[in-house]
Design a protein around this motif. Structure first.
Motif, PDB file in Angstrom:
ATOM      1  N   UNK A 254       0.837  -1.205   0.000  1.00  0.00           N
ATOM      2  CA  UNK A 254       0.000   0.000   0.000  1.00  0.00           C
ATOM      3  C   UNK A 254       0.872   1.256   0.000  1.00  0.00           C
TER       4      UNK A 254
ATOM      5  N   UNK B 154      -3.603   2.611  -8.721  1.00  0.00           N
ATOM      6  CA  UNK B 154      -5.021   2.534  -8.402  1.00  0.00           C
ATOM      7  C   UNK B 154      -5.782   3.447  -9.345  1.00  0.00           C
TER       8      UNK B 154
ATOM      9  N   UNK C  97      -5.023  -9.949  -6.536  1.00  0.00           N
ATOM     10  CA  UNK C  97      -5.741 -10.856  -7.436  1.00  0.00           C
ATOM     11  C   UNK C  97      -5.688 -10.414  -8.902  1.00  0.00           C
TER      12      UNK C  97
ATOM     13  N   UNK D 165      -2.614 -13.782  -1.817  1.00  0.00           N
ATOM     14  CA  UNK D 165      -3.971 -13.347  -2.182  1.00  0.00           C
ATOM     15  C   UNK D 165      -4.117 -13.199  -3.702  1.00  0.00           C
TER      16      UNK D 165
ATOM     17  N   UNK E 241      -4.813 -14.270  -7.725  1.00  0.00           N
ATOM     18  CA  UNK E 241      -6.023 -14.687  -8.455  1.00  0.00           C
ATOM     19  C   UNK E 241      -6.388 -16.138  -8.173  1.00  0.00           C
TER      20      UNK E 241
ATOM     21  N   UNK F 144      -5.130 -18.017  -5.611  1.00  0.00           N
ATOM     22  CA  UNK F 144      -4.765 -18.393  -4.236  1.00  0.00           C
ATOM     23  C   UNK F 144      -6.011 -18.877  -3.494  1.00  0.00           C
TER      24      UNK F 144
ATOM     25  N   UNK G  57      -7.291 -17.459  -1.030  1.00  0.00           N
ATOM     26  CA  UNK G  57      -8.041 -16.268  -0.609  1.00  0.00           C
ATOM     27  C   UNK G  57      -7.755 -15.094  -1.535  1.00  0.00           C
ATOM     28  N   UNK G  58      -8.231 -15.152  -2.784  1.00  0.00           N
ATOM     29  CA  UNK G  58      -7.977 -14.035  -3.694  1.00  0.00           C
ATOM     30  C   UNK G  58      -8.557 -12.740  -3.129  1.00  0.00           C
TER      31      UNK G  58
ATOM     32  N   UNK H 123      -8.640  -8.132  -3.246  1.00  0.00           N
ATOM     33  CA  UNK H 123      -8.239  -6.788  -3.644  1.00  0.00           C
ATOM     34  C   UNK H 123      -7.464  -6.186  -2.470  1.00  0.00           C
TER      35      UNK H 123
ATOM     36  N   UNK I 207      -7.552  -3.589   0.020  1.00  0.00           N
ATOM     37  CA  UNK I 207      -8.492  -2.609   0.573  1.00  0.00           C
ATOM     38  C   UNK I 207      -7.868  -1.882   1.747  1.00  0.00           C
TER      39      UNK I 207
END
Lengths: 111, 736
Positions: A38, A46, A57, A100, A102, A104, A106-107, A109, A111
Motif C-alpha cells: 500500500x 489505483x 488478485x 492473495x 487470483x 490463491x 483467498x484471492x 483486492x 483494501x
C-alpha cells in the motif's frame, strides 16, 4: 539491487519443490507486505492515478513469482521505486500478493 | 397470532403501552428517558395522511431487503416493502415488518453503562459518553502496551457499519478479528472457492430441478431464493429435500428423505458415481472446463448407490433415479449450495462433494445453475493506509489451528481456545459490535471461561444481548431505522445487481450513537484520529463516484440497478483455481496432504440411550438476536425440544412435558414437543432462548439455550464450528 534480489532467489531456490503454502510463508511476512504494498505501490497503482490499478488478485501466483524472480521490475517505469526496497521488503510484498493472488485460496483486492 | 397482526401499524395505545413497559425495564440500568424520547407522536391528528416515506433497507436479518418507512409526526408508523426492490421481489417478510418493534423496543440500550458488580451480575452504572469513551480508550491502550496491539480481539458483526470495525482493528493494529461467519457458513465458502474459485449465487428461479440438503429455504429465508423457489415450484420445478426434520421446506418438496445425519457426503458421492458411470455428463464440457475427471472417476467407483443406501438410509433406486433426473435437467439443475454449514468436522468436504456434483452438471455460469458475482460498480473510498507497528505479533492468535482458515473471518472456536490457553500469546481485550457468540457459538461454558481471561470487554449493541450482559462496558447503538449507513452493493441471484441506500427514518433515540461515531471518538483518544477523518456523507459520495446515475435513482426509487452481465461471465476466462479449471480434484489440497477429493468417513454412531442434537433456523428469528422482539415473540414465545413420539414414549415423555436435556458440556430444561416429522435418533431445538441477560424480557430464563448444550467441534479445513456433533440424553423432568 539485482544482487540482493539474486541472494533472495537463491534462498527461495532451495524450496521450490515445497508446497505453495510453505513457499508463501518463506517469502516473508504478508502482513508487513500488505503495508508495504500500500505504501509503495498503491499510491500510483489505483484507479485515477498514474498507473493501472493493481491488486493481489490481478495476477496468478505464478505470475507474481515470475515478476519477482526474474527481476522484471527493471523494465518497469517504477524500477527506481523497486530499488529503494530492501530484500526483506520485497519478500514481504511477494508474500502478500502471492497469498492473495487470483488463484490463491483467498484471492483479494487491496483494501 | 394471525399474520394480519404483523402488518398492522403500531397503534398509539400499543405504542404507549410499550413505552410504559420500557420504564418498567429500568431495573436493568435505570432508563427514565424512554417516555420523553417516544412522546413525539402526541401531536398527530387522527386520519390525516401526513406520512413521510423514507427508503431504507432492512436489518432484521442479513438479506437487506428494500423497504419504505412511513413516518408520521416523527414516529415510524409502518414499514412497507419497496415494490421496486427486485432482490426481495418487492416484499418484506414478517421479520422485516417487525423491525418497528426493534426501533421502539422497551429493552433497548439507552445510554452507556459501566459494569459495577461481577461480570454477569447485572449491576450497572450509567455514565456519560465522555466517561465511557475515555475509559474504553484507556483500557484498549493499556492492553496494547502490556500485551501488544494483538492483545485485543475485535468481533465486527454482520452489519452495514461493521466494515468500520474491521478498519479500526487494522488501524489499531490487531490481526485478531473474528466475525460471525465461523459460526455459520465459512465451510461452504471454502468448498466452493476450492472448486470453482468463487462462492456462487443460486439461480433458483430458472432451475428445473433442485436437490436441497442442509438447507431449509422456506424457513431460513434468503432473498430472492426463498421467494423464487416458490415461484419456480409453481412453474414445474422439482425439489428434493434431505433433512432429518420434516421442515416447511420438506413439506413443500416433491420428495423428502429423512437422511441419517452426517451421511450427506455418501449421497453426493453416489450421485457422482451414477452420473460418471452412466456417462450422464457433457464430455466436451468436462474436457474443456473440469480438472481431475480421471481421478474422480476412479475415486467414486466404490461409492455405489447400494453402498450409499446403507449409510444414508435413502433407497439406492431413488439415489440412482435422482442422479438421472438431475442430469436430464442439466445444466438448469443444481445441488443447492446452502448457507449455514456449521455442522460436522468434515463440513468443507461435504460441501466439496456437493460442488463436485454441480460441476458434473455443468451448471456454472448458466441459467438455472450457479451464478458468478456480477459487477455492482461501487467504489471503495480511499482512506489513509493503516500504520505498521514493529512491536506487534506477526500472526493471528488462532493461526495454524485449521488448515485453511479465512484471514478476514477467523474461527471463533479456535480463537476462544487460544484465549483460554493463553497461547501463542495473551489476548486480553474484546470489542464486540452487534454479535452474540454467547448464544451463537457452541459450548457457552467455554465462552464464559474465555471472558474470565479478559481484562476488558466492551459491546456496542441495540439491546442487552447475553454477550453485552457479560461486558464491562456497554454502549448503545441506534437501530437501522435511525442510521445513515454506507451504500450497500448487493447481488440478488439472477434478479439483479444493485446498490441500495439506508437513510434515517427518524433521529437516533435516547443517547444511542452509530458505531462509526464511537470508533472515530476512540481513534481520536488513541492518537489515531487521522485514520478516521471522514464522515458518512463523504464516504457515501465516494462509493458512488463511478455510478453517475445512482444518486438520482436512489433518491427516487431507493435502489439503483447495474445492468451488468448475468450469464456467461466466465466465457473465455480462466477459473480462480490452481489448475485454472473447475477442480474436481483439488491440486492445493493434495500438496497440503489433504484429501483432494472428498473421502467418506461414517459419522460417530449415536449411543442407544442418546440422540443427535441438530440446529435449524425458522422464519422468525435471526442469529439469536430477534427472539425478544415484541411482535416476533408472539409467534413463538419459547423453544421446545422436537422429539419423535416413539422415542418420547420409550422415555415416558408426553407432549408438553418438561424435560431435561444433558450433553457432555451442559444441562438445560424445556418442554417436549412430540413431532412425527423428526428421526427417532435425532432431537432439535431452536436457538436464541434461555438467555442469561435480564435485559431481554421474554427470553431470559425462557426455554433452553442450545449453545449451552452443543460441544465445540470444528471443521478441520475452515475452522467452522461443527454444531451437529453433540449427543444428548433426554429425560422427563423429575425423572432425570
Amino acid at each position: 539491487m539485482f544482487k540482493r534480489i539474486a541472494i533472495v532467489l537463491l534462498g527461495l531456490g532451495l524450496i521450490v519443490t515445497m508446497t505453495a503454502a510453505v513457499m508463501a510463508a518463506d517469502m516473508g511476512n504478508e502482513r508487513k507486505g500488505k503495508f508495504l504494498f500500500r505504501k509503495n505501490c498503491r499510491a500510483c497503482h489505483q484507479d485515477g492515478q498514474s498507473a493501472p490499478a493493481l491488486n493481489p488478485d490481478s495476477k496468478t501466483q505464478a505470475q507474481w513469482e515470475r515478476i519477482f524472480e526474474k527481476n522484471k521490475y527493471e523494465d518497469f517505469e517504477c524500477s527506481a521505486e523497486w530499488t529503494k526496497l530492501s530484500e526483506d521488503d520485497l519478500k514481504d510484498i511477494l508474500a502478500y500478493v502471492h497469498g492473495h493472488a487470483f488463484d490463491s485460496p483467498s484471492p483479494a483486492k487491496c483494501k | 397470532m394471525s399474520s394480519s397482526n404483523i402488518n398492522r401499524p403500531i397503534s398509539r395505545r400499543n405504542f404507549l403501552k410499550w413505552s410504559g413497559a420500557a420504564a418498567t425495564a429500568a431495573t436493568v440500568g435505570g432508563q427514565p428517558r424512554v417516555l420523553h424520547a417516544l412522546t413525539a407522536a402526541e401531536g398527530a391528528a387522527a386520519g390525516e395522511d401526513t406520512a413521510e416515506k423514507v427508503f431504507s433497507i432492512c436489518d432484521m436479518c442479513l438479506n437487506k431487503c428494500g423497504l419504505i418507512a412511513r413516518v408520521e409526526d416523527g414516529v415510524v408508523a409502518k414499514l412497507d416493502p419497496n415494490p421496486k426492490f427486485l432482490k426481495s421481489r418487492g416484499m418484506l417478510c414478517a421479520r422485516g415488518n417487525a423491525g418497528i418493534a426493534q426501533l421502539y423496543d422497551p429493552d433497548r440500550l439507552k445510554y452507556p453503562l459501566l459494569r459495577k458488580g461481577k461480570r454477569g451480575e447485572g449491576k450497572w452504572q450509567r455514565v456519560s459518553w465522555e466517561q465511557a469513551l475515555d475509559y474504553a480508550a484507556e483500557k484498549l491502550a493499556a492492553i496494547a502496551d502490556q500485551y501488544t496491539r494483538c492483545g485485543v480481539l475485535f468481533s465486527p458483526g454482520s452489519d452495514t457499519q461493521s466494515q468500520f470495525v474491521h478498519r479500526f482493528a487494522s488501524v489499531f493494529g490487531s490481526w485478531n478479528v473474528v466475525t460471525h461467519e465461523s459460526n455459520c457458513l465459512i465451510s461452504r465458502n471454502r468448498a466452493y472457492l476450492d472448486t470453482f474459485g468463487e462462492v456462487p449465487f443460486a439461480d433458483v428461479l430458472h432451475s428445473k430441478y433442485i436437490v436441497m440438503a442442509g438447507a431449509n429455504r422456506f424457513e431460513a429465508l434468503i432473498t430472492p431464493d426463498s421467494i423464487d423457489l416458490m415461484t419456480a415450484r409453481k412453474n414445474g420445478q422439482k425439489l428434493v429435500v434431505l433433512d432429518p426434520r420434516y421442515t416447511k421446506t420438506a413439506a413443500l418438496a416433491d420428495e423428502w428423505y429423512p437422511v441419517r445425519p452426517g451421511t450427506d457426503l455418501a449421497f453426493f458421492l453416489a450421485l457422482a458415481h451414477v452420473i460418471i458411470n452412466e456417462k450422464l455428463y457433457d464430455a466436451d464440457y468436462a474436457a474443456e472446463k473440469l480438472s481431475g475427471m480421471e481421478e474422480l472417476t476412479a475415486h467414486v467407483q466404490p461409492y455405489t448407490p447400494e453402498w450409499a443406501e446403507k449409510e444414508t438410509e435413502i433407497p439406492a433406486r431413488h439415489i440412482r433415479r435422482i442422479a438421472r433426473e438431475l442430469a436430464a435437467a442439466a445444466p438448469a439443475s443444481m445441488i443447492y449450495p446452502g448457507r449455514r454449514t456449521s455442522d460436522y468436522v468434515n463440513s468443507t468436504q461435504i460441501r466439496r462433494a456437493m460442488a463436485i456434483v454441480n460441476a458434473l452438471l455443468g451448471n456454472w455460469d448458466q441459467p438455472g445453475g450457479l451464478l458468478a458475482a456480477r459487477q455492482v460498480g461501487l467504489s471503495s473510498p480511499s482512506l489513509p493506509d493503516a500504520p505498521w507497528y514493529d512491536d506487534n505479533m506477526m500472526e493471528r492468535a488462532d493461526h495454524g489451528r485449521a488448515h485453511m482458515m479465512f484471514e478476514e473471518e477467523g474461527s471463533f472456536k479456535h480463537m476462544r481456545d487460544a484465549i483460554i490457553e493463553g497461547e501463542p500469546y495473551p489476548v486480553k481485550g474484546w470489542f464486540v459490535y452487534k454479535m452474540n457468540p454467547l448464544q451463537s457459538g457452541a459450548n457457552q461454558a467455554k465462552t464464559l471461561q474465555m471472558i474470565e481471561k479478559l481484562d476488558f470487554m466492551m459491546s456496542v449493541d441495540i439491546a442487552m444481548s447475553d454477550t453485552a450482559w457479560m461486558s464491562d462496558l456497554v454502549l448503545p447503538a441506534p437501530s437501522y431505522l435511525e442510521r445513515l449507513d454506507p451504500i450497500s452493493g448487493l447481488q440478488g441471484s439472477a434478479a439483479c445487481a444493485c446498490v441500495a441506500t439506508r437513510v434515517p427514518a427518524v433521529p437516533a433515540l435516547f443517547e444511542s450513537r452509530p458505531v462509526l461515531w464511537i470508533l472515530k471518538e476512540l481513534a481520536n483518544r488513541l492518537d489515531l484520529g487521522e485514520y478516521f477523518d471522514f464522515d458518512m456523507e463523504w464516504y457515501r459520495k465516494e462509493q458512488l463516484k463511478d455510478l453517475p446515475d445512482a444518486e438520482k435513482a436512489l433518491a427516487e426509487d431507493g435502489v439503483y440497478y447495474n445492468p451488468s452481465k448475468l450469464y456467461g461471465i466466465y466465457e473465455g476466462k480462466i477459473y480462480r483455481t490452481k489448475s485454472k479449471k473447475i477442480e474436481l480434484h483439488n491440486v492445493r489440497y493434495k500438496e497440503m496432504g489433504l484429501d483432494p477429493i472428498p473421502v467418506y468417513t461414517p459419522p460417530k454412531p449415536i449411543p442407544s440411550d442418546k440422540f443427535r442434537l441438530v440446529l435449524g433456523r425458522n422464519a422468525m428469528f435471526t442469529h439469536c438476536t430477534t427472539n425478544h422482539n415484541r411482535l416476533l415473540n408472539q409467534f413463538m414465545s419459547e423453544n421446545t425440544l422436537w422429539i419423535h413420539p416413539d422415542s418420547a414414549d420409550r422415555l415416558g415423555i408426553g407432549d408438553g412435558d418438561p424435560v431435561v436435556v444433558k450433553s457432555p458440556v451442559g444441562r438445560e430444561s424445556l418442554k417436549a414437543e412430540l413431532k412425527p416429522g423428526i428421526r427417532k435418533d435425532t432431537v432439535y431445538m431452536a436457538s436464541g432462548w434461555g438467555a442469561l441477560s435480564k435485559g431481554l424480557s421474554g427470553v431470559h430464563n425462557t426455554g433452553a439455550c442450545v449453545a449451552a448444550l452443543m460441544e465445540d467441534y470444528a471443521d478441520a479445513l475452515s475452522g467452522n464450528m461443527a454444531m451437529h456433533e453433540t449427543f444428548v440424553s433426554v429425560a422427563r423432568k423429575g425423572a432425570a
